[in-house]
Design an enzyme around this catalytic site. Structure first.
Site, PDB file in Angstrom:
ATOM      1  N   ARG A 252       0.840  -1.199   0.000  1.00  0.00           N
ATOM      2  CA  ARG A 252       0.000   0.000   0.000  1.00  0.00           C
ATOM      3  C   ARG A 252       0.875   1.249   0.000  1.00  0.00           C
ATOM      4  O   ARG A 252       2.086   1.154   0.099  1.00  0.00           O
ATOM      5  CB  ARG A 252      -0.929   0.003   1.227  1.00  0.00           C
ATOM      6  CG  ARG A 252      -0.199  -0.040   2.551  1.00  0.00           C
ATOM      7  CD  ARG A 252      -1.208   0.030   3.714  1.00  0.00           C
ATOM      8  NE  ARG A 252      -0.514  -0.060   4.992  1.00  0.00           N
ATOM      9  CZ  ARG A 252      -1.091   0.095   6.179  1.00  0.00           C
ATOM     10  NH1 ARG A 252      -2.394   0.326   6.274  1.00  0.00           N
ATOM     11  NH2 ARG A 252      -0.387   0.008   7.296  1.00  0.00           N
TER      12      ARG A 252
ATOM     13  N   GLU B 227      -3.321   7.214   7.091  1.00  0.00           N
ATOM     14  CA  GLU B 227      -1.968   7.248   7.671  1.00  0.00           C
ATOM     15  C   GLU B 227      -0.932   7.807   6.703  1.00  0.00           C
ATOM     16  O   GLU B 227      -0.001   7.097   6.293  1.00  0.00           O
ATOM     17  CB  GLU B 227      -1.552   5.849   8.156  1.00  0.00           C
ATOM     18  CG  GLU B 227      -2.341   5.389   9.358  1.00  0.00           C
ATOM     19  CD  GLU B 227      -1.911   4.009   9.872  1.00  0.00           C
ATOM     20  OE1 GLU B 227      -1.236   3.298   9.130  1.00  0.00           O
ATOM     21  OE2 GLU B 227      -2.267   3.658  11.000  1.00  0.00           O
TER      22      GLU B 227
ATOM     23  N   GLU C 112      -7.883   4.370  15.280  1.00  0.00           N
ATOM     24  CA  GLU C 112      -7.558   2.953  15.413  1.00  0.00           C
ATOM     25  C   GLU C 112      -6.975   2.730  16.802  1.00  0.00           C
ATOM     26  O   GLU C 112      -5.918   3.249  17.119  1.00  0.00           O
ATOM     27  CB  GLU C 112      -6.530   2.512  14.351  1.00  0.00           C
ATOM     28  CG  GLU C 112      -6.962   2.773  12.917  1.00  0.00           C
ATOM     29  CD  GLU C 112      -5.944   2.275  11.877  1.00  0.00           C
ATOM     30  OE1 GLU C 112      -4.971   1.620  12.275  1.00  0.00           O
ATOM     31  OE2 GLU C 112      -6.154   2.553  10.683  1.00  0.00           O
TER      32      GLU C 112
ATOM     33  N   TRP D 129       2.851  -6.192  13.356  1.00  0.00           N
ATOM     34  CA  TRP D 129       3.900  -5.478  12.624  1.00  0.00           C
ATOM     35  C   TRP D 129       5.110  -5.081  13.469  1.00  0.00           C
ATOM     36  O   TRP D 129       6.098  -4.593  12.927  1.00  0.00           O
ATOM     37  CB  TRP D 129       3.315  -4.238  11.958  1.00  0.00           C
ATOM     38  CG  TRP D 129       2.403  -3.438  12.843  1.00  0.00           C
ATOM     39  CD1 TRP D 129       1.041  -3.488  12.866  1.00  0.00           C
ATOM     40  CD2 TRP D 129       2.785  -2.502  13.847  1.00  0.00           C
ATOM     41  NE1 TRP D 129       0.548  -2.629  13.821  1.00  0.00           N
ATOM     42  CE2 TRP D 129       1.599  -2.012  14.430  1.00  0.00           C
ATOM     43  CE3 TRP D 129       4.007  -2.020  14.323  1.00  0.00           C
ATOM     44  CZ2 TRP D 129       1.598  -1.068  15.464  1.00  0.00           C
ATOM     45  CZ3 TRP D 129       4.017  -1.089  15.351  1.00  0.00           C
ATOM     46  CH2 TRP D 129       2.805  -0.623  15.911  1.00  0.00           C
TER      47      TRP D 129
ATOM     48  N   MET E 191      -2.367 -11.601  11.333  1.00  0.00           N
ATOM     49  CA  MET E 191      -2.089 -11.841  12.744  1.00  0.00           C
ATOM     50  C   MET E 191      -2.419 -10.617  13.598  1.00  0.00           C
ATOM     51  O   MET E 191      -2.031 -10.544  14.766  1.00  0.00           O
ATOM     52  CB  MET E 191      -0.621 -12.236  12.932  1.00  0.00           C
ATOM     53  CG  MET E 191      -0.263 -13.594  12.365  1.00  0.00           C
ATOM     54  SD  MET E 191      -1.172 -14.970  13.149  1.00  0.00           S
ATOM     55  CE  MET E 191      -0.337 -15.066  14.743  1.00  0.00           C
TER      56      MET E 191
HETATM   57 ZN   LIG Z   1      -2.749   1.102  10.501  1.00  0.00          ZN
END
Ligand SMILES: [Zn+2]
Ligand SMILES: [Zn+2]
Ligand SMILES: [Zn+2]
Lengths: 656, 656, 656
Positions: free
Chosen positions: B103, B142, B314, B322, B364
């Site tokens: 992305r 973001e 979020e 991550w 995950m």
């Molecule tokens: Zn994010």
């Protein structure tokens, strides 16, 4: 149990060749590998061939009773060939062409290069396939060495798109399998798909996994191309490739299917020094003899790749040149490594190399001879082994062929799966988690209990095993699921088993996926721990610590180990057990002792640094420590050595 | 004080959507963010649109009383779009194209891509701008994630030259401002100027700073383009972007000027594990709840970017995927994080994500639901918060809107400036110096004293603050200088304040430059220390150690802290104080307590791991420790919880 | 013993220039280096010259009695020039172009750039070669700074092929010399040869070594081009280049042959902080004064490169900007460094720079003046030295020229060889082995014994030395072999001496190759150790530990040190001794004391941090410690200072 050596006649004046052959004979060497880096000597310029030196060399070796393993020279194509086919060069993950100037300068996917390989291998096989000296062929050399499996060149992209099209049929199927709806990664055609490097952040793990599989399949096809030629022109010869230590970038089981024997290159000190799996303490403790399970693990792994047949193609004979530090082996270490290999079923141990070269990249790599042709330390140890093999034959009343036929299989199987390795390492969740390392530590614990282990592929027959360990079998195929269901021994599955579908998705019922039929439990979530936090684990089967990977499990199964919050860590009943965390070797060993007991396999806790391996009715004992240790197996008679085994020593016993 | 969730209906069969909406309602969720990664689902092929799924999804959510934050999908342009505009791809500092496959595969400076954004945002805004479910729009996602602010592609070079020409008018002005006479770097025209990457050694810091400013301005323009469209077609909706933690690569204040609300994505565990600011001890100590000031610092920072309005877009609900290691949160941590956000003025806390995806890069990453649609731990904690908010409303006698309107501003202001950050980090002089880290430690010390802090931009009004902290305001503009001169509270400036001109030069009078009018002192030279040397500091205001940055100062001001040579470290009188060194948190806290006392702000030394935040007449108390702690604010009545606050616990009090 | 300063009039308004010159005079400065970064000021656009500022500046300096070292401006070609000759840019090992934007943006091999250099240097030399102020020329600036010796661009490839063709004549000779039969690396023509970067694994070490030699020769040719022009147009002026610390990427001896004086740039604190040679303890202990042997080692090394003539072109005067951490020097350190340089024969110590620039990359680099033109600390110390030199002259009864003529040579020679450095570092076998570091530690041990050392090239006359140390002379040429055979002093050779042929092969008789005629021993193999293993060494000459490199030696020579297995470590008899391992400084010092004794050289064990250097009949004593130390040389009378030398202090004595 024969000895061999890797030999480069093209490095030395012809005047030495007869003396070299005689000297090999005197030491007790029977096999000689030659030719695998000699393309520029065979064909120094396109179409102009110099076979004479190779013919003469084969004849001399044959005249001295030496059998030859002839290497196809495809690991080192000459510069003129590379200049003719610049597209054969690999590209690294950063997109840089990997140039000529050392070796392995090609990508497996290059069809142009494959044609050149077909040409040279055909010529060589036609010419020497029936030569009486030629007992075997080695295809290429160390597939993947210097990180050459994954390549990101145009040829790789073309191969990948083709591979995907064949696998998925439609791009819609691929989009679904990869979950490309995530982050709008959907493709409209296979031609839109790129290689998974140089993306802004990590590419889709399904994308990465399929690319790894595709690259592995290129190796299989590359090897098969040579195999087919050699089978045609050199019938009856063993075909072999030499694998490497701690290397998992292609599926060795698949390559092995097309070959007769698996071999590998054993460098215990170089790998101890360079590999992240070993602790600082291990690196220091075993500096001059290697880690006690390094050789054993790979012997058992590659014997499984060789359908039961194992050679050591390159055995370290002294200091090497390529590790960060290159110390000398302990006195006796070369002998110990050789016996360790034989104890695991190796038919042949071949030292690398005959005589240290005074030039080139490996001029600091020891051989049996020094650059000045004097014997280096290892020559004496090789000579000793050759004599000891004869004594062992005699004391067992077996001839050489019978000795070679002693069965090497164990009663414990550890399932090792390259696809699982790729899957789990793509997303380790805790940085230090590595599938291979976890398998190795499982193996180490079994071996510290004195057990002889087979390392098997996921499609192996399970019938002969009393205990079956699945360290982390990520994907359980329907076929494997059926075999596991039918399995009558004790089954022990580790963390992450059944955690992925074949497309790298989480199973609908969560982990352990289909295995929940045998192991009624659900992995609700995963606690992926930093190195600084290693919670305690304890229970009826042992006590210690867990690290890296810790599953939160819901189950009604009885629990034999629990974490510091009382949650299940090791659970199961009857013949089926599950471990949800990576645990340290001590508690792992205690738990495996319990499982072995259930499987009616006797175990004993070996002294530190001591290892044991059974082959047929012979027991081999090794001391990897730096001090003498007393160890005598029960109900066995000494054949060789002493119960007080000196540092780097070996004793051999016969079961009563 | 409302709850929300990030939702990806496109990841799941339509048959689930109604049940999902009902389930959200049952938990107490009121807001749902959707759409921000769905471009390939909306426009799978150029000009062919599939709006129906989005429309249906909006309708279902609306039917269940849920309000939608609709994301523009520009963070994930589809492959076909990238193939049409290859020049839209960014290049990294090494000059490599950053490809499709994950992305954020675009550079903000690409005019071609901006046109595509204009097209898709216009279509989306026209279609859904008036939809009754749509309460808000999130622009893109973001900005800057995966290091995407600085790009070195052709589009960036073109933008930079234009930006420089606009800023400087003549190249002579630029040469003078940058000091290009140094090393013969003079340019003859703006077209000679290149990007400051891949230079032989580091480029001119003025060059680097202007490039950072230019890239930041590209983000502002990129965002503004979308804002203008949304304002036109979707009046009355809140426009918002979701910022990230510890991220300073663009000027969030400038972007925030064009939006209605600031939001950010709160991942306390991932950031604790990955960020260099935290010590090994902190990483261990706060492993399952995050550092006590992580959330707070960013809440206060981004509330300042949002002109007083703050959302959490979020909120981490469980382990993420991550970070280098991804442990599970402590029981109660998700609730604690939610309340911490509310206490700093957050109107909304939205969890990421509704249901864990079983595919793709983040498979995950936990959600409120597990992949099998069962509730994960966080769902229960979210439900608890929803209920507690109602109880709090009731006990305060306020309705939901009144609760939301409780003032959140503090009496202490800490000035945070993105331009200062870039300036100082370009030349840290001591490797470990980082502007952001120093600001954070300043904030931590204030907060350990129980103070409620506003983090303000340099152009904010100072009128309402009793104490103003300038951690390291590199450049003091004339306008700021005037405001500081007029400021009536206690002013406290830290090391490197006033040390640079706007062109990244040393001021003619040396640091603190124009601020010398308020703080009569001269920074004569700087002792930039290695980590192994942390000289003692002591004096009437405290004792401890200094590190990284230590100024040698000439002044006649009274000194309250001195170094081990008796030289001034903290000095000042009346309302103006200056600190010339980075000092550790303990002595910083002691000194700030003195300053707060002068400013008539009561402070108390909180127990380790405990933090307090006031909002209106409500006091929130948090325990970030692993053991229960007793803490009761003075002159306050308990509304919720207990004075003995359990690990990861919260108590809420009302001021008498 | 004169002082100088580096000055950039082009950075300041002309109105300052007269005041600057006067101020220099007041401090006691006699030399001024100017011009070396001023190309864009001289020729701002192609063919348009602005000489007037330079002329005016020279005139002002001359008018104030200052002598000028004029720099050719070729280290910073202007942007327009680079745009005209893009092929002049270097490429790094990764194949990336190294762009304009800082300095040194060229590769030495570019013939196009050499023509531009010829043009500008000729113009400058014609114009100012006879100017009365111009006493000297500096060619370019810091050859190799920012890793600019090895470049991998097209120009480099062309130069390399030519260089190889000239060296080898036929490609067959090259193939043989390189051992290209290894890995089929044979070439059919010089045009097939590529640069040794981006190969799949490391390139042939002979290939790498020849490339390093070729790149070094490009520097020699580049410098010679300028020298020839300057000799023609500016007769009688000293030609000089300023070398750097811990830098070995080109052969400084070869460059030095074409110049009159060697100079170097002395930054004791920056190098202490950044160099891997120093231990953490040393970095802490000597943080503010530098390592006691840093300056001395380089003074002696570069005096050898300058055929006995040494200048310090840039002396650190305060904190710098380019090290990882940039602390302030101790009070007195600048004075100590200056005297240390004089004691080693430096004719001139020139401070970098006159006034700290407020702009550009080095704006945090201190000068004698601060950016606001006030004196920084170092100005006072320079003034003090200027006065002390006068006092020393007076007390010795010598005029300035006589003082300058005091002999600086020692009785101990340490042979330093750039070719040996490249050879041994290409294959260190143990990661931490570095030729330079080993030489430095040898030098340190000698100097801790109070010995004054010359560091000599391998072609130097050996006649005047009582003790000759060959730390690791990889290749012993026939010519050197003859000279060593004829040498009448004590010869001490260290590990790896004689271990390579000129073609980077192992000698036929193994190491020490031809030196076996003087040292009858054979290096049978090498134990290359990891850092965690440092075996004990002991014997009649000392006790300690060995590390990194440990040779297994067969010899009948008497052994003075043995390893923990009783094997030879230090052996020899009569005038010839050999050390087969890297040993720590303490046992090295003890052994060198024995060797010095044999050579009739008196030694004394100096207190920690104290160093001594003799020049003529003057003894200089330095205290690099942080506390005062008492030290008085025997049979000497105090000229300056005190026997109790304070931290960073100096005392000067006259031998009785
Ligand atoms: Zn994010
Ligand atoms: Zn190998
Ligand atoms: Zn310099």
């Amino acid at each position: 149990m024969k000895l061999g050596v890797c030999y480069y006649p093209e490095h030395w004046p012809k005047s030495r060749w007869v003396e070299d052959a005689k000297h090999m004979q005197r030491i007790g060497i029977e096999f000689v590998r030659i030719g695998e880096f000699s393309w520029s000597k065979i064909e120094p310029t396109p179409g102009e061939f110099h076979w004479e030196w190779l013919a003469e060399s084969l004849d001399i070796l044959h005249a001295h009773g030496l059998k030859v393993i002839l290497g196809t020279p495809t690991a080192t194509p000459p510069k003129w060939l590379v200049d003719r086919h610049p597209s054969m060069l690999a590209k690294d993950e950063q997109g840089r062409v990997r140039h000529f100037g050392s070796r392995r300068h090609y990508t497996f996917a290059s069809l142009e290069y494959r044609e050149e390989c077909r040409r040279i291998v055909t010529l060589m096989a036609q010419r020497y396939g029936q030569h009486p000296a030629v007992a075997s062929w080695q295809t290429d050399n160390e597939y993947g060495c210097h990180n050459t499996i994954l390549s990101y060149a145009e040829a790789d992209l073309a191969a990948f798109r083709l591979w995907l099209a064949e696998k998925y049929g439609t791009v819609a199927a691929l989009n679904k399998a990869w979950g490309n709806v995530f982050w709008s990664m959907d493709y409209r055609s296979f031609d839109e798909i790129e290689l998974p490097n140089l993306t802004v952040t990590e590419a889709n793990p399904s994308h990465r996994l399929d690319f790894q599989r595709c690259c592995s399949d290129q190796v299989v096809a590359f090897n098969k191309l040579q195999v087919d030629i050699l089978r045609e022109h050199s019938t009856g010869r063993d075909l072999v490739h030499n694998y490497m230590g701690f290397f998992t970038a292609f599926d060795h089981h698949k390559v092995g299917q097309d070959l007769d024997v698996a071999s590998w290159d054993t460098y215990p000190l170089g790998f101890l020094d360079q590999e992240a799996i070993y602790t600082a303490e291990e690196k220091h403790q075993y500096m001059r003899v290697g880690h006690p399970d390094f050789g054993a693990f790979h012997h058992d792994l590659y014997r499984g790749c060789g359908k039961g047949r194992l050679w050591i193609m390159e055995q370290q004979p002294g200091p090497v040149n390529w590790a960060p530090h290159n110390p000398t082996p302990a006195n006796g270490a070369v002998r110990l490594w050789t016996w360790e290999a034989f104890s695991h079923g190796a038919e042949l141990v071949s030292y690398f190399r005959w005589r240290q070269a005074p030039f080139g990249q490996e001029q600091m790599h020891a051989g049996l001879l020094r650059p000045d042709a004097e014997e280096a330390e290892a020559a004496q140890e090789a000579r000793q082994v050759a004599e000891e093999v004869k004594r062992l034959s005699a004391s067992l009343g077996l001839d050489a062929d019978e000795l070679m036929s002693l069965p090497s299989a164990g009663k414990v199987a550890l399932m090792f799966d390259y696809d699982a390795c790729w899957s789990l390492d793509i997303q380790p969740q805790s940085r230090a988690y590595r599938y291979l390392f976890w398998c190795y530590r499982m193996y180490e614990a079994l071996r510290e209990l004195g057990l002889s282990v087979d390392i098997i592929p996921s499609n192996a027959s399970l019938d002969t095993y009393e205990l079956l360990v699945l360290p982390a079998q990520a994907h359980i195929s329907p076929e494997l699921h059926d075999r596991l269901g039918a399995y009558q021994g004790v089954l022990f599955a580790g963390p992450r088993t059944g955690s992925k579908t074949d497309s790298y998705q989480i199973p609908e019922n969560l982990a352990p996926g289909p295995l929940a039929s045998l192991l009624p439990l659900t992995v609700e979530r995963v606690d992926a721990l930093p190195e600084h936090t290693q919670p305690a684990v304890s229970g009826r089967w042992g006590a210690g610590n867990l690290k890296h990977w810790h599953e939160q499990i819901k189950t009604t199964l009885p629990c034999w180990l629990k974490d510091d919050g009382g949650n299940p860590v090791l659970m199961g009943e009857g013949r089926h057990y599950y471990l949800g965390s990576c645990i340290d070797t001590e508690v792992l060993k205690a738990s495996l002792a319990k499982l072995a007991e259930m499987a009616n396999l006797p175990t004993y806790y070996l002294p530190k640094g001591v290892r044991v391996r059974e082959r047929g009715n012979v027991i081999f004992v090794f001391n990897y420590g730096v001090s003498p240790v007393f160890f005598a197996p029960e109900n066995a008679a000494l054949l060789m050595g002493d119960p007080m085994i000196k540092a780097a020593g070996v004793s051999i016993w016969k079961k009563n």
